[in-house]
Design a protein around this motif. Structure first.
Motif, PDB file in Angstrom:
ATOM      1  N   GLU A  32       5.628  76.710  56.217  1.00 55.24           N
ATOM      2  CA  GLU A  32       4.883  75.228  56.094  1.00 55.24           C
ATOM      3  C   GLU A  32       4.468  74.898  54.491  1.00 55.24           C
ATOM      4  O   GLU A  32       3.890  75.735  53.898  1.00 55.24           O
ATOM      5  CB  GLU A  32       3.686  75.468  57.045  1.00 55.24           C
ATOM      6  CG  GLU A  32       2.599  74.203  56.693  1.00 55.24           C
ATOM      7  CD  GLU A  32       3.324  72.775  56.861  1.00 55.24           C
ATOM      8  OE1 GLU A  32       3.906  72.644  58.036  1.00 55.24           O
ATOM      9  OE2 GLU A  32       3.078  71.874  56.061  1.00 55.24           O
ATOM     10  N   ASP A  47      -0.818  60.303  72.192  1.00 61.18           N
ATOM     11  CA  ASP A  47      -0.732  60.399  73.752  1.00 61.18           C
ATOM     12  C   ASP A  47       0.460  61.326  74.400  1.00 61.18           C
ATOM     13  O   ASP A  47       1.456  61.077  73.899  1.00 61.18           O
ATOM     14  CB  ASP A  47      -0.727  59.014  74.527  1.00 61.18           C
ATOM     15  CG  ASP A  47       0.547  58.190  74.273  1.00 61.18           C
ATOM     16  OD1 ASP A  47       0.818  58.026  72.972  1.00 61.18           O
ATOM     17  OD2 ASP A  47       1.370  58.214  75.122  1.00 61.18           O
ATOM     18  N   ASP A 295      11.022  64.597  64.722  1.00 66.31           N
ATOM     19  CA  ASP A 295      11.652  63.724  63.577  1.00 66.31           C
ATOM     20  C   ASP A 295      12.656  63.961  62.655  1.00 66.31           C
ATOM     21  O   ASP A 295      13.280  63.054  62.166  1.00 66.31           O
ATOM     22  CB  ASP A 295      10.197  63.436  62.764  1.00 66.31           C
ATOM     23  CG  ASP A 295       9.333  62.508  63.400  1.00 66.31           C
ATOM     24  OD1 ASP A 295       9.484  62.303  64.696  1.00 66.31           O
ATOM     25  OD2 ASP A 295       8.221  62.054  62.744  1.00 66.31           O
TER      26      ASP A 295
HETATM   27  C1  LIG Z   1       0.765  55.962  63.212  1.00 69.57           C
HETATM   28  C2  LIG Z   1       1.626  56.707  63.957  1.00 69.57           C
HETATM   29  C3  LIG Z   1       1.217  57.050  65.391  1.00 69.57           C
HETATM   30  C4  LIG Z   1       2.048  57.803  66.147  1.00 69.57           C
HETATM   31  N1  LIG Z   1       1.516  58.062  67.582  1.00 69.57           N
HETATM   32  C5  LIG Z   1       2.303  58.710  68.391  1.00 69.57           C
HETATM   33  C6  LIG Z   1       1.984  59.030  69.656  1.00 69.57           C
HETATM   34  O1  LIG Z   1       0.755  58.481  70.376  1.00 69.57           O
HETATM   35  N2  LIG Z   1       2.850  59.762  70.574  1.00 69.57           N
HETATM   36  C7  LIG Z   1       3.938  60.408  70.072  1.00 69.57           C
HETATM   37  O2  LIG Z   1       4.415  61.026  70.811  1.00 69.57           O
HETATM   38  N3  LIG Z   1       4.205  60.178  68.720  1.00 69.57           N
HETATM   39  C8  LIG Z   1       3.329  59.538  67.969  1.00 69.57           C
HETATM   40  N4  LIG Z   1       3.842  59.173  66.746  1.00 69.57           N
HETATM   41  C9  LIG Z   1       5.138  59.857  66.227  1.00 69.57           C
HETATM   42  C10 LIG Z   1       4.728  61.553  65.904  1.00 69.57           C
HETATM   43  O3  LIG Z   1       3.705  61.453  64.846  1.00 69.57           O
HETATM   44  C11 LIG Z   1       5.916  62.320  65.143  1.00 69.57           C
HETATM   45  O4  LIG Z   1       6.978  61.861  65.923  1.00 69.57           O
HETATM   46  C12 LIG Z   1       5.612  63.745  65.382  1.00 69.57           C
HETATM   47  O5  LIG Z   1       4.528  63.948  64.598  1.00 69.57           O
HETATM   48  C13 LIG Z   1       6.892  64.386  64.825  1.00 69.57           C
HETATM   49  O6  LIG Z   1       6.475  66.017  65.066  1.00 69.57           O
HETATM   50  P1  LIG Z   1       7.366  66.812  63.857  1.00 69.57           P
HETATM   51  O7  LIG Z   1       6.847  68.130  64.084  1.00 69.57           O
HETATM   52  O8  LIG Z   1       8.906  66.770  64.433  1.00 69.57           O
HETATM   53  O9  LIG Z   1       7.268  66.395  62.447  1.00 69.57           O
HETATM   54  P2  LIG Z   1       5.746  66.159  61.503  1.00 69.57           P
HETATM   55  O10 LIG Z   1       4.707  66.078  62.450  1.00 69.57           O
HETATM   56  O11 LIG Z   1       6.220  65.295  60.436  1.00 69.57           O
HETATM   57  O12 LIG Z   1       5.732  67.611  60.943  1.00 69.57           O
HETATM   58  C14 LIG Z   1       6.455  68.156  59.872  1.00 69.57           C
HETATM   59  C15 LIG Z   1       5.896  69.275  59.394  1.00 69.57           C
HETATM   60  O13 LIG Z   1       6.807  69.922  58.473  1.00 69.57           O
HETATM   61  C16 LIG Z   1       6.227  70.171  57.024  1.00 69.57           C
HETATM   62  N5  LIG Z   1       7.136  70.009  56.171  1.00 69.57           N
HETATM   63  C17 LIG Z   1       7.732  68.994  55.528  1.00 69.57           C
HETATM   64  N6  LIG Z   1       8.343  69.398  54.584  1.00 69.57           N
HETATM   65  C18 LIG Z   1       8.524  70.656  54.562  1.00 69.57           C
HETATM   66  C19 LIG Z   1       9.152  71.472  53.761  1.00 69.57           C
HETATM   67  N7  LIG Z   1      10.283  71.049  52.815  1.00 69.57           N
HETATM   68  N8  LIG Z   1       8.924  72.703  53.670  1.00 69.57           N
HETATM   69  C20 LIG Z   1       8.124  73.479  54.747  1.00 69.57           C
HETATM   70  N9  LIG Z   1       7.315  72.421  55.532  1.00 69.57           N
HETATM   71  C21 LIG Z   1       7.527  71.257  55.342  1.00 69.57           C
HETATM   72  C22 LIG Z   1       4.990  69.120  57.133  1.00 69.57           C
HETATM   73  O14 LIG Z   1       3.945  69.317  56.088  1.00 69.57           O
HETATM   74  C23 LIG Z   1       4.737  68.861  58.440  1.00 69.57           C
HETATM   75  O15 LIG Z   1       3.743  70.099  58.680  1.00 69.57           O
HETATM   76  C24 LIG Z   1       2.945  58.565  65.830  1.00 69.57           C
HETATM   77  C25 LIG Z   1       3.368  58.392  64.399  1.00 69.57           C
HETATM   78  C26 LIG Z   1       2.676  57.610  63.630  1.00 69.57           C
HETATM   79  C27 LIG Z   1       2.870  57.276  62.159  1.00 69.57           C
END
Ligand SMILES: Cc1cc2nc3c(=O)[nH]c(=O)nc-3n(C[C@H](O)[C@H](O)[C@H](O)COP(=O)(O)OP(=O)(O)OC[C@H]3O[C@@H](n4cnc5c(N)ncnc54)[C@H](O)[C@@H]3O)c2cc1C
Length: 377
Positions: A32, A47, A295
């Motif tokens: 991380e 949610d 994402d």
């Molecule tokens: C305003 C808002 C409201 C939302 N509400 C909802 C909701 O109600 N329900 C829902 O399902 N989704 C919601 N979402 C979408 C949701 O936040 C994302 O889809 C979700 O966080 C994706 O999870 P992830 O683990 O794929 O990525 P992320 O949450 O982006 O996590 C990625 C992680 O990787 C780390 N990272 C990045 N680059 C590197 C690197 N080079 N080396 C090491 N670590 C790294 C980051 O620091 C982070 O900890 C919302 C988004 C926003 C912006």
């Protein structure tokens, strides 16, 4: 035989993946970029849907703990006209567990539990060599390590994604400015009543204001509007200057009811979130040794699906990996997982893309129609 597995990123995708593997006694290395769990403000509430995020938590053995922490009453939704007239006021039944809310920080801590994250290890690149020996993860500190499978769960601007895909996110034309209200029940009781137990949303022409209750008396407010990516440079606006941003937003929402504008007047600092997305059906040529989750694989408009999908994918991939023997079998399960992920994520990306078009649209009645359709389905 255990494979060497690494996951990059400790968001909902990476942590759910690692937690389910951990539950099965399967070792996984977690890298991380953040230096600690609370190095950045965690953001608002999420949610989690019954068949998606909650199913993932069940696979991680964490559903009962989630139910104790989450807020079913947070599903409540009120919609106002820009003059303050209440158009819809929907409350969840006390036993409605379809989409309860949980603060991001609470979810992160729940998933982290016993996991051993390597904090402050920013990945710069993932290299797939021609021969055997494993996929190389390279770090900002100059080091590198080899693994049989590297899972990119590192979000929108993934550093793992270029190993499998040359696609990058594009701007949707919609920007959010997020602000916070603290101690809302005692410091801003009128706003607390306006927001209620869940959310309040006000839809105007090409703009919206949405406020959501978080736990502990906090609330998040999102000013949403259509604008070019560089809208603030045209206005010579310094996004770090909260008072200048506030004035600019009050001008943008001029004429809206005073209690609604108070959501902006009392907000603390503003966070700029221009919404980017990946193409609706983003896929890639399967590349042995590397895959993506969440994402990083399918960034879509934030309409309640992203974290849910990210978590379910993490849980499903982990369960599949737990069943494998050798490297060929690992590759087969990853390939099958990707096909399933692409099909499901593509459906949700279409839904949320159409949703964003209608929620921040020239015709505010479109937003009401979206709400009514969701409630009747
Ligand atoms: C305003 C808002 C409201 C939302 N509400 C909802 C909701 O109600 N329900 C829902 O399902 N989704 C919601 N979402 C979408 C949701 O936040 C994302 O889809 C979700 O966080 C994706 O999870 P992830 O683990 O794929 O990525 P992320 O949450 O982006 O996590 C990625 C992680 O990787 C780390 N990272 C990045 N680059 C590197 C690197 N080079 N080396 C090491 N670590 C790294 C980051 O620091 C982070 O900890 C919302 C988004 C926003 C912006």
């Amino acid at each position: 035989m255990r494979q060497r597995i690494a996951v990059v990123g400790s968001g909902p995708a990476g942590l759910t993946f690692a937690r389910v593997l951990h539950r099965h006694g399967y070792p996984v290395t977690i890298f991380e970029r953040d230096t600690a769990p609370d190095a950045r403000p965690p953001g608002g509430t999420l949610d989690l849907q019954e068949g998606l995020g909650q199913l993932a938590l069940d696979k991680a053995g964490l559903l009962a703990e989630f139910q104790a922490l989450s807020r079913p009453e947070g599903q409540a939704m009120r919609i106002l006209d820009t003059d303050g007239t209440v158009l819809r006021d929907w409350q969840a039944r006390p036993d409605d567990r379809a989409n309860p809310e949980i603060d991001r920080a609470q979810l992160r801590d729940l998933l982290l539990g016993p996991l051993d994250v390597q904090w402050g290890r920013a990945v710069t690149e993932v290299v797939v060599p021609k021969g055997t020996g494993g996929v190389l993860v390279q770090f900002a500190d100059g080091g590198q390590e080899a693994f049989d499978l590297v899972v990119g769960a590192d979000g929108a601007w993934s550093r793992v994604r270029p190993a499998v895909s040359s696609v990058t996110p594009h701007y949707t034309g919609v920007t959010y400015l997020e602000t916070s209200l603290d101690d809302v029940d005692t410091r801003h009781p009128d706003l607390a009543r306006l927001i209620g137990d869940g959310s309040v949303a006000v839809y105007g022409v090409n703009r919206a204001l949405v406020a959501q209750r978080n736990s502990g008396g906090h609330a998040k407010v999102y000013a949403q509007f259509r604008a070019p990516l560089d809208w603030h440079t045209d206005l010579d606006l310094d996004l770090a200057d909260a008072e200048a941003v506030r004035s600019s937003l009050l001008a943008l929402f001029d004429g809206w009811a005073a209690p609604v504008l108070d959501l902006l007047r009392h907000g603390t600092a503003f966070v700029h979130r221009p919404l980017h997305v990946l193409p609706v059906s983003h896929t890639w040529a399967h590349t042995p040794g590397v895959t993506l989750l969440g994402d990083a694989a399918h960034l879509m408009p934030p309409l309640g699906a992203g974290a849910n999908l990210a978590m379910l994918e993490g849980a499903e991939l982990a369960e599949s990996i737990d069943t494998v023997g050798g490297p060929e079998e690992l590759d087969e399960v990853v390939r099958a997982f990707e096909e399933r992920m692409w099909a499901r994520a593509g459906r949700w990306a279409s839904i949320t893309t159409a949703g964003l078009e209608r929620l921040v649209s020239p015709d505010p009645s479109e937003a009401l129609a979206v709400f009514d359709r969701v409630q009747s389905s």
